[in-house]
Design a protein around this motif. Structure first.
Motif, PDB file in Angstrom:
ATOM      1  N   ARG A   1      22.732   0.432  29.793  1.00  0.00           N
ATOM      2  CA  ARG A   1      22.804   1.891  29.676  1.00  0.00           C
ATOM      3  C   ARG A   1      23.860   2.470  30.605  1.00  0.00           C
ATOM      4  O   ARG A   1      24.600   3.387  30.228  1.00  0.00           O
ATOM      5  CB  ARG A   1      21.432   2.500  29.982  1.00  0.00           C
ATOM      6  CG  ARG A   1      21.371   4.009  29.829  1.00  0.00           C
ATOM      7  CD  ARG A   1      21.714   4.439  28.437  1.00  0.00           C
ATOM      8  NE  ARG A   1      21.674   5.889  28.284  1.00  0.00           N
ATOM      9  CZ  ARG A   1      22.470   6.570  27.466  1.00  0.00           C
ATOM     10  NH1 ARG A   1      23.364   5.935  26.730  1.00  0.00           N
ATOM     11  NH2 ARG A   1      22.368   7.887  27.388  1.00  0.00           N
ATOM     12  N   LEU A   2      23.949   1.928  31.819  1.00  0.00           N
ATOM     13  CA  LEU A   2      24.978   2.383  32.753  1.00  0.00           C
ATOM     14  C   LEU A   2      26.370   2.121  32.180  1.00  0.00           C
ATOM     15  O   LEU A   2      27.265   2.965  32.285  1.00  0.00           O
ATOM     16  CB  LEU A   2      24.800   1.678  34.100  1.00  0.00           C
ATOM     17  CG  LEU A   2      25.782   2.036  35.219  1.00  0.00           C
ATOM     18  CD1 LEU A   2      25.816   3.532  35.479  1.00  0.00           C
ATOM     19  CD2 LEU A   2      25.435   1.269  36.484  1.00  0.00           C
ATOM     20  N   HIS A   3      26.554   0.954  31.573  1.00  0.00           N
ATOM     21  CA  HIS A   3      27.830   0.623  30.924  1.00  0.00           C
ATOM     22  C   HIS A   3      28.184   1.677  29.874  1.00  0.00           C
ATOM     23  O   HIS A   3      29.330   2.137  29.810  1.00  0.00           O
ATOM     24  CB  HIS A   3      27.716  -0.760  30.279  1.00  0.00           C
ATOM     25  CG  HIS A   3      28.965  -1.237  29.614  1.00  0.00           C
ATOM     26  ND1 HIS A   3      29.604  -2.404  29.986  1.00  0.00           N
ATOM     27  CD2 HIS A   3      29.722  -0.733  28.597  1.00  0.00           C
ATOM     28  CE1 HIS A   3      30.674  -2.579  29.233  1.00  0.00           C
ATOM     29  NE2 HIS A   3      30.752  -1.572  28.369  1.00  0.00           N
ATOM     30  N   GLN A   4      27.207   2.063  29.054  1.00  0.00           N
ATOM     31  CA  GLN A   4      27.459   3.061  28.011  1.00  0.00           C
ATOM     32  C   GLN A   4      27.903   4.393  28.621  1.00  0.00           C
ATOM     33  O   GLN A   4      28.853   5.023  28.145  1.00  0.00           O
ATOM     34  CB  GLN A   4      26.200   3.283  27.169  1.00  0.00           C
ATOM     35  CG  GLN A   4      25.609   2.034  26.539  1.00  0.00           C
ATOM     36  CD  GLN A   4      26.596   1.303  25.664  1.00  0.00           C
ATOM     37  OE1 GLN A   4      27.260   1.901  24.829  1.00  0.00           O
ATOM     38  NE2 GLN A   4      26.700   0.004  25.858  1.00  0.00           N
ATOM     39  N   LYS A   5      27.212   4.808  29.669  1.00  0.00           N
ATOM     40  CA  LYS A   5      27.552   6.087  30.304  1.00  0.00           C
ATOM     41  C   LYS A   5      28.943   6.043  30.925  1.00  0.00           C
ATOM     42  O   LYS A   5      29.703   7.019  30.853  1.00  0.00           O
ATOM     43  CB  LYS A   5      26.504   6.437  31.369  1.00  0.00           C
ATOM     44  CG  LYS A   5      25.144   6.788  30.791  1.00  0.00           C
ATOM     45  CD  LYS A   5      24.156   7.131  31.899  1.00  0.00           C
ATOM     46  CE  LYS A   5      22.803   7.523  31.325  1.00  0.00           C
ATOM     47  NZ  LYS A   5      21.822   7.856  32.405  1.00  0.00           N
ATOM     48  N   VAL A   6      29.284   4.917  31.542  1.00  0.00           N
ATOM     49  CA  VAL A   6      30.618   4.759  32.132  1.00  0.00           C
ATOM     50  C   VAL A   6      31.688   4.856  31.057  1.00  0.00           C
ATOM     51  O   VAL A   6      32.698   5.554  31.220  1.00  0.00           O
ATOM     52  CB  VAL A   6      30.709   3.414  32.886  1.00  0.00           C
ATOM     53  CG1 VAL A   6      32.165   3.054  33.186  1.00  0.00           C
ATOM     54  CG2 VAL A   6      29.903   3.480  34.174  1.00  0.00           C
ATOM     55  N   ASP A   7      31.481   4.177  29.945  1.00  0.00           N
ATOM     56  CA  ASP A   7      32.477   4.187  28.870  1.00  0.00           C
ATOM     57  C   ASP A   7      32.696   5.589  28.325  1.00  0.00           C
ATOM     58  O   ASP A   7      33.830   5.992  28.061  1.00  0.00           O
ATOM     59  CB  ASP A   7      32.044   3.251  27.741  1.00  0.00           C
ATOM     60  CG  ASP A   7      32.320   1.790  28.051  1.00  0.00           C
ATOM     61  OD1 ASP A   7      32.891   1.503  29.128  1.00  0.00           O
ATOM     62  OD2 ASP A   7      31.963   0.929  27.226  1.00  0.00           O
ATOM     63  N   VAL A   8      31.619   6.345  28.153  1.00  0.00           N
ATOM     64  CA  VAL A   8      31.744   7.711  27.639  1.00  0.00           C
ATOM     65  C   VAL A   8      32.517   8.580  28.627  1.00  0.00           C
ATOM     66  O   VAL A   8      33.412   9.341  28.250  1.00  0.00           O
ATOM     67  CB  VAL A   8      30.353   8.316  27.350  1.00  0.00           C
ATOM     68  CG1 VAL A   8      30.467   9.807  27.051  1.00  0.00           C
ATOM     69  CG2 VAL A   8      29.696   7.591  26.179  1.00  0.00           C
ATOM     70  N   MET A   9      32.166   8.473  29.917  1.00  0.00           N
ATOM     71  CA  MET A   9      32.847   9.272  30.929  1.00  0.00           C
ATOM     72  C   MET A   9      34.332   8.944  30.964  1.00  0.00           C
ATOM     73  O   MET A   9      35.189   9.841  31.006  1.00  0.00           O
ATOM     74  CB  MET A   9      32.197   9.018  32.301  1.00  0.00           C
ATOM     75  CG  MET A   9      32.739   9.896  33.423  1.00  0.00           C
ATOM     76  SD  MET A   9      34.241   9.224  34.193  1.00  0.00           S
ATOM     77  CE  MET A   9      34.494  10.360  35.527  1.00  0.00           C
ATOM     78  N   VAL A  10      34.667   7.648  30.944  1.00  0.00           N
ATOM     79  CA  VAL A  10      36.068   7.221  31.007  1.00  0.00           C
ATOM     80  C   VAL A  10      36.837   7.723  29.792  1.00  0.00           C
ATOM     81  O   VAL A  10      37.958   8.219  29.911  1.00  0.00           O
ATOM     82  CB  VAL A  10      36.165   5.690  31.127  1.00  0.00           C
ATOM     83  CG1 VAL A  10      37.604   5.215  30.922  1.00  0.00           C
ATOM     84  CG2 VAL A  10      35.650   5.238  32.486  1.00  0.00           C
ATOM     85  N   ASP A  11      36.245   7.612  28.615  1.00  0.00           N
ATOM     86  CA  ASP A  11      36.930   8.041  27.393  1.00  0.00           C
ATOM     87  C   ASP A  11      37.256   9.524  27.411  1.00  0.00           C
ATOM     88  O   ASP A  11      38.289   9.949  26.890  1.00  0.00           O
ATOM     89  CB  ASP A  11      36.075   7.722  26.161  1.00  0.00           C
ATOM     90  CG  ASP A  11      36.090   6.241  25.808  1.00  0.00           C
ATOM     91  OD1 ASP A  11      36.956   5.519  26.328  1.00  0.00           O
ATOM     92  OD2 ASP A  11      35.224   5.817  25.013  1.00  0.00           O
ATOM     93  N   LYS A  12      36.365  10.324  28.008  1.00  0.00           N
ATOM     94  CA  LYS A  12      36.546  11.775  28.007  1.00  0.00           C
ATOM     95  C   LYS A  12      37.400  12.281  29.161  1.00  0.00           C
ATOM     96  O   LYS A  12      37.879  13.425  29.121  1.00  0.00           O
ATOM     97  CB  LYS A  12      35.172  12.461  28.056  1.00  0.00           C
ATOM     98  CG  LYS A  12      34.348  12.280  26.802  1.00  0.00           C
ATOM     99  CD  LYS A  12      33.027  13.017  26.912  1.00  0.00           C
ATOM    100  CE  LYS A  12      32.207  12.908  25.635  1.00  0.00           C
ATOM    101  NZ  LYS A  12      30.914  13.640  25.759  1.00  0.00           N
ATOM    102  N   HIS A  13      37.611  11.472  30.175  1.00  0.00           N
ATOM    103  CA  HIS A  13      38.339  11.929  31.369  1.00  0.00           C
ATOM    104  C   HIS A  13      39.772  12.297  31.004  1.00  0.00           C
ATOM    105  O   HIS A  13      40.425  11.627  30.199  1.00  0.00           O
ATOM    106  CB  HIS A  13      38.331  10.822  32.423  1.00  0.00           C
ATOM    107  CG  HIS A  13      38.734  11.284  33.787  1.00  0.00           C
ATOM    108  ND1 HIS A  13      40.050  11.481  34.153  1.00  0.00           N
ATOM    109  CD2 HIS A  13      37.990  11.589  34.886  1.00  0.00           C
ATOM    110  CE1 HIS A  13      40.100  11.867  35.406  1.00  0.00           C
ATOM    111  NE2 HIS A  13      38.862  11.950  35.877  1.00  0.00           N
TER     112      HIS A  13
END
Length: 199
Positions: free
Chosen positions: A41-53
């Motif tokens: 789940r942490l991996h998923q949240k990191v990926d979303v944050m990175v994609d939107k940055h």
């Protein structure tokens, strides 16, 4: 972010090494043990944050031969390259020590991994190549590995041809993005701990 950054995040959040890599592998999420699910789940949240940055959006929008829609795949890999270059800025643990710790953590839970992740861990056991992700050759090898196993892999060839320039283009975005990512992860873990303590 690719393998190396997700492992770094696992280490600073004290979550599962394997769990933090599972987001890049096909898994039955409902069957995951709790510790693996938390890392996934942490991996998923990191990926979303990175994609939107904004730094990621800026990097993906740079005109280049490679198709813009696939630039995010290459970005993940070259961000690992720059994390290793700036390692001492983000960790007090020596790089070689960290790579050894990560390998031990992955091996410990190897049998709970899907086969493709087990195969990757076995390759690390034979030759711990994590630090090589901080070399141009290591970046190229990582991209070529995706090209071989992904049905759209041929679309990454243009990025390989311009790899030196693409790596240079990623330095400034990495330096804007990664501190924000670590802050995002830290705040998320604090919220999770607060919610757990209230429960």
């Amino acid at each position: 972010m690719n393998y190396f950054a997700h492992l770094h995040i696992a280490s600073i959040t004290h979550t599962s090494w394997v769990g933090n890599l599972l987001g890049d592998f096909p898994v039955d999420v409902e069957s995951l043990d709790t510790d693996l699910w938390i890392g996934w789940r942490l991996h998923q949240k990191v990926d979303v944050m990175v994609d939107k940055h904004e730094a990621s959006v800026s990097f993906r929008s740079i005109p280049r031969k490679g198709r813009r829609r696939f630039a995010g795949i290459v970005q993940d890999i070259v961000m690992d390259y720059w994390l290793i270059q700036y390692w001492e800025r983000f960790s007090v643990i020596p790089l070689n020590t960290f790579c050894h710790q990560a390998l031990l953590g992955l091996v410990q839970d190897k049998e709970r991994c899907p086969e493709r992740l087990q195969s990757m861990i076995r390759s690390l056991e034979n030759e711990n190549w994590l630090a090589n992700l901080g070399t141009v050759e290591g970046v190229e090898k990582a991209i070529c590995s995706i090209m071989r196993r992904w049905r759209h892999g041929e679309y990454l060839a243009d990025f390989v041809e311009d790899l030196d320039e693409i790596i240079k283009q990623a330095e400034a975005p990495f330096l804007r993005l990664y501190p924000d990512l670590l802050k995002f992860v830290d705040e998320g873990m604090k919220k999770a701990e607060a919610t757990h303590s209230l429960g």
